[in-house]
Design an enzyme around this catalytic site. Structure first.
Site, PDB file in Angstrom:
ATOM      1  N   HIS A 198      -0.581  23.937  -8.208  1.00 36.47           N
ATOM      2  CA  HIS A 198       0.846  24.174  -8.413  1.00 36.47           C
ATOM      3  C   HIS A 198       1.477  24.870  -7.198  1.00 36.47           C
ATOM      4  O   HIS A 198       2.480  24.399  -6.647  1.00 36.47           O
ATOM      5  CB  HIS A 198       1.012  25.034  -9.677  1.00 36.47           C
ATOM      6  CG  HIS A 198       2.419  25.357 -10.042  1.00 36.47           C
ATOM      7  ND1 HIS A 198       3.121  24.667 -10.997  1.00 36.47           N
ATOM      8  CD2 HIS A 198       3.272  26.303  -9.583  1.00 36.47           C
ATOM      9  CE1 HIS A 198       4.337  25.169 -11.116  1.00 36.47           C
ATOM     10  NE2 HIS A 198       4.449  26.171 -10.261  1.00 36.47           N
ATOM     11  N   GLU A 199       0.885  25.968  -6.782  1.00 38.79           N
ATOM     12  CA  GLU A 199       1.476  26.724  -5.669  1.00 38.79           C
ATOM     13  C   GLU A 199       1.352  25.939  -4.362  1.00 38.79           C
ATOM     14  O   GLU A 199       2.201  26.055  -3.475  1.00 38.79           O
ATOM     15  CB  GLU A 199       0.848  28.118  -5.552  1.00 38.79           C
ATOM     16  CG  GLU A 199       0.981  28.994  -6.801  1.00 38.79           C
ATOM     17  CD  GLU A 199       2.404  29.158  -7.340  1.00 38.79           C
ATOM     18  OE1 GLU A 199       3.362  29.054  -6.544  1.00 38.79           O
ATOM     19  OE2 GLU A 199       2.560  29.364  -8.567  1.00 38.79           O
ATOM     20  N   HIS A 218       4.419  23.845  -4.170  1.00 36.32           N
ATOM     21  CA  HIS A 218       5.554  24.616  -3.641  1.00 36.32           C
ATOM     22  C   HIS A 218       5.449  24.738  -2.121  1.00 36.32           C
ATOM     23  O   HIS A 218       6.437  24.600  -1.395  1.00 36.32           O
ATOM     24  CB  HIS A 218       5.565  26.030  -4.246  1.00 36.32           C
ATOM     25  CG  HIS A 218       6.125  26.106  -5.646  1.00 36.32           C
ATOM     26  ND1 HIS A 218       7.382  25.668  -5.965  1.00 36.32           N
ATOM     27  CD2 HIS A 218       5.592  26.613  -6.798  1.00 36.32           C
ATOM     28  CE1 HIS A 218       7.615  25.890  -7.265  1.00 36.32           C
ATOM     29  NE2 HIS A 218       6.540  26.452  -7.790  1.00 36.32           N
ATOM     30  N   GLU A 223      10.399  23.412  -8.397  1.00 39.76           N
ATOM     31  CA  GLU A 223       9.427  23.263  -9.473  1.00 39.76           C
ATOM     32  C   GLU A 223       9.021  21.800  -9.642  1.00 39.76           C
ATOM     33  O   GLU A 223       7.893  21.494 -10.036  1.00 39.76           O
ATOM     34  CB  GLU A 223      10.037  23.807 -10.773  1.00 39.76           C
ATOM     35  CG  GLU A 223       9.031  24.186 -11.809  1.00 39.76           C
ATOM     36  CD  GLU A 223       8.097  25.320 -11.390  1.00 39.76           C
ATOM     37  OE1 GLU A 223       8.396  26.085 -10.436  1.00 39.76           O
ATOM     38  OE2 GLU A 223       7.025  25.433 -12.019  1.00 39.76           O
TER      39      GLU A 223
END
Lengths: 499, 499
Positions: free
Chosen positions: B267-268, B271, B297
């Site tokens: 997830h990160e 980003h 997101e």
């Protein structure tokens, strides 16, 4: 409290927040920042420093200081008088430097640091030479900004020395250093000619993670509180205060150099103890820091050498170290270890030098930076001048610049000028200071041999740490010893140790 | 370049340096800062934010913007028009907030964060309740500052939403969420009633250092460049941009929850890919950041879910994971693993929720923060309201607040209001975005099954990342899909996946 004083305190507290912010940016840059973060980090540091500088020299600060200086001294608490004195000093000195120049110099510094890190690894002085030349130019410009009025100087290095070690001058230090040198040179000669202790075991293989485990344990055992700090790896170890409860140390470990990590950690712990011991009432103000480079260094060197290289210290710690590195140290006795870490031998690296030759390393740098500032030495000629001085003063010649003039970070993240005298001031005062502690508590060495540092910590806190910057260096030295800074106690200590 | 534009760019570049400085202070606070650093860190963050805010709203900035807005659009580069639009927006919005209020709120935030960290560990909502109450008060005051002129609102949460997700409103999102909810609730019900895949292996013992080794390797393999970033541990994972070449990710590892670290890291990384892919010409300007919470997101969720929970992804990575944790995963086939990580089951923790229930977690928070801001829910009553909603919406009731309303950092380091809608916007757009990528390159899934992400990276960079903040969310969505934000592609994706 008088409104002018209150307003000044609020303004300087904000400046202190900005100063610590810069320290966070710098700590991160020196420990964890990824490789490509350099460029923008330089801009960030320069931006915050520029704002801090602009805020410090605002005319309103000058007016408030003038109002406050008119208040009757008797109506002020001792702490407030100390605050006003230091605030006045910071304002007056900063006002000499134009903000745009300051920002440019700072940006240059962070660029230079990055180039140095790579140049040192690659042993490539040429890569960093043009940056150093520019640093000399900026540093000399700083000198010139100070060359008038109350801050006119005799030598261009004087303003830089005054910044780091208030009350000291190039001329005064030359006299002091000459006296020290007269005694050290024959002592080095005599000790080098003696039969040398074995040191083979110091360059055996000590895995880096195992070293870090020991170094964290060691710092904790010396009294370093990990709730109020942490220890990280860096190129050139330093201590930094990011808050009253956030005083960090850094170290470096070399797989085949046991001493590097050990004495870096003890040294930086000493710096940290000073900052962590400042009176809570001074924290968050400009008085809440160690007072000068030299006094700070006296505390790190006291722990590193007078404590950390003593027989008593290793009586307690050596069994732990030996157990931690059972393979590497199984054939080494406490006596051999203690003699090994105290071997006197002219060498190339300042931070690894023994206590006797160390100050000769400092004097080489002191003289060279004076020459760079004077213009009598060009940046590009530094390696040759450096190597020649090592050959003439210490009898050793660096085979590479990485082992020579690239070894220290100072000229590559700071000014040229005023960067090194603090180390020798520190060595000298560390002996005066430890003498005073032993006079008050003759049982300190015995306690150390039991791993108990409580009496020493308490004495140092009471007599040095708690004052922060409320006493200037010479006031502190006189209050503690009844004398001025002097080489005699240091030389007497070496005499006792090596007799 | 027109002098007004040049001057504006220099001013906003300085502001950007200050913004990144705050991000360094925050990154350090959330990763490495020692326990007792909290108090002074709060003051530092507040000091720098206050200065940045004061500098942003200086009358000179308003005058420069007015001059620049008078320049003929045709004489400006597209990039400059985008810059002026965003600069005007930032100036106008910041001008609504008094600097002293801003500083106070920020200081309160950092205090609250520290209390939350401890309260969460100790499962002690009462410790943090008075802080949350104050946060609601501050957040409502922010709303009220915006309730006039062009920024007058229908719901007090509107200004907070506009900050994070420009162009969105409380009412608009309520409509969108209601439509989504209508489809999700029966889908959850249906999927929960199916025979459940085994998941026992996900809570076996996975040592933390071994997990970190794998997570670093995984991030690198996904294309995260450790020369331009790093990965650290924290309480609540986040990504932060500290410079064009310094975009850091954080993760957390739980010894008995394999998914936590795996999907945090993916997830990160998503980003980070966004920030690292912005056009170099926008870097160092206010356009050099992802454009909104929702669009950001969409990129993290695209990597986490559409890529990171796909069969193709684990076809490549599962053998590596299995080899790394040979003991724990020896009896688990690829098929079992893939089904296990995609199990649909109503649960308590948002960040660990499956893709189907996830948006129900978001809607609970969205509704509760709206109620807190309206004043119809008191901070002290949050745990009961939270638990009731979990019971009614998801059929599960938290046994502790640590597993309930204390789980997310958002209300404890930020405002109340506008903190969560971005997650659902992101989920919806991630599906629209991935559909567009697959339409352009139908071979992407096959490449993923070979561990090759190059086509996907290139497409995302070209179509999303490089624009930074030069296109506003709705412009970007329309440009990419020819449509507005819509739940249909996301629901269709779930339908395909779980059919």
């Amino acid at each position: 409290m008088h409104p002018a004083l209150q307003s000044l305190k609020a303004r300087f507290a904000e400046l202190d927040d900005l100063r610590r912010t810069v320290s966070v940016l710098h700590w991160d840059m020196s420990t964890h920042m990824p490789q490509d973060g350099t460029g923008s980090r330089g801009r960030m540091i320069a931006a915050v420093e520029k704002i801090a500088h602009e805020k410090l020299i605002e005319p309103a600060v000058g007016e408030l200081l003038e109002t406050a200086s008119g208040l009757p001294a008797a109506t002020l608490a001792a702490e407030d008088r100390a605050f006003l004195r230091l605030a006045q000093r910071q304002f007056a000195r900063a006002s000499k430097i134009p903000p745009a120049f300051k920002a440019e110099f700072l940006h240059h510094m962070t660029e230079t640091y990055d180039v140095w890190v790579h140049a040192r690894k690659a042993n490539d002085f040429n890569a960093v030479a043009p940056f150093l030349e520019k640093t000399v130019m900026y540093s000399r410009a700083v000198s010139d900004y100070f060359n008038s009025g109350e801050t006119a100087w005799v030598h261009p290095m004087d303003p830089h020395i005054e910044d780091a070690d208030p009350g000291m001058t190039t001329a005064g230090l030359r006299t002091l250093f000459a006296a020290l040198r007269r005694e050290l040179v024959p002592l080095v000669k005599e000790l080098s000619s003696r039969e040398q202790p074995r040191t083979d075991f110091l360059s055996r293989v000590y895995s880096k993670p195992r070293q870090m485990e020991f170094l964290n344990w060691l710092a904790r055992h010396l009294g370093y509180d990990f709730n109020r700090g942490r220890q990280d790896l860096t190129y050139h170890p330093f201590m930094t205060k990011l808050g009253a409860g956030d005083v960090r140390i850094t170290t470096r470990v070399d797989e085949t150099n046991l001493c590097d990590g050990l004495f870096s950690t003890i040294h930086e712990s000493g710096h940290a103890f000073y900052e962590l011991g400042i009176a809570p009432g001074l924290e968050g103000t400009i008085l809440g820091y160690g007072v000068s480079a030299g006094i700070h260094e006296s505390q790190s060197r006291l722990w590193e050498n007078l404590v950390g290289r003593s027989r008593e210290f290793w009586t307690y710690f050596y069994p732990h170290l030996q157990a931690h590195f059972a393979d590497a140290l199984q054939d080494v006795s406490l006596d051999e270890f203690h003699r090994g870490i105290n071997r006197v031998q002219p060498s190339l690296i300042r931070t690894e030098a023994d206590e006797v030759t160390y100050n000769l390393h400092v004097m080489i740098r002191f003289d060279l930076e004076a020459q760079l500032l004077e213009g009598s030495l060009k940046a590009k000629d530094l390696p040759a001048a450096w190597n020649d001085r090592y050959e003439s003063d210490l009898g050793v010649r660096p085979a590479s610049d990485a082992q020579g003039c690239l070894q220290d970070v100072h000229w590559f993240y700071g000014s040229v000028g005023g960067m090194f005298q603090g180390y020798t001031i520190g060595n000298l005062f560390s002996a005066q200071c430890f003498d005073a502690a032993l006079k008050a508590h003759p049982d300190i060495p015995e306690a150390i041999s039991r791993g108990d540092f409580s009496t020493l910590h308490a004495w140092l806190k009471e007599n040095i740490y708690r004052h922060g910057s409320s006493l200037f260096p010479q006031e502190l030295i006189r209050q503690l010893t009844g004398q001025d800074l002097s080489p005699a106690p240091f030389l007497a200590y070496l005499g006792r140790k090596y007799s």
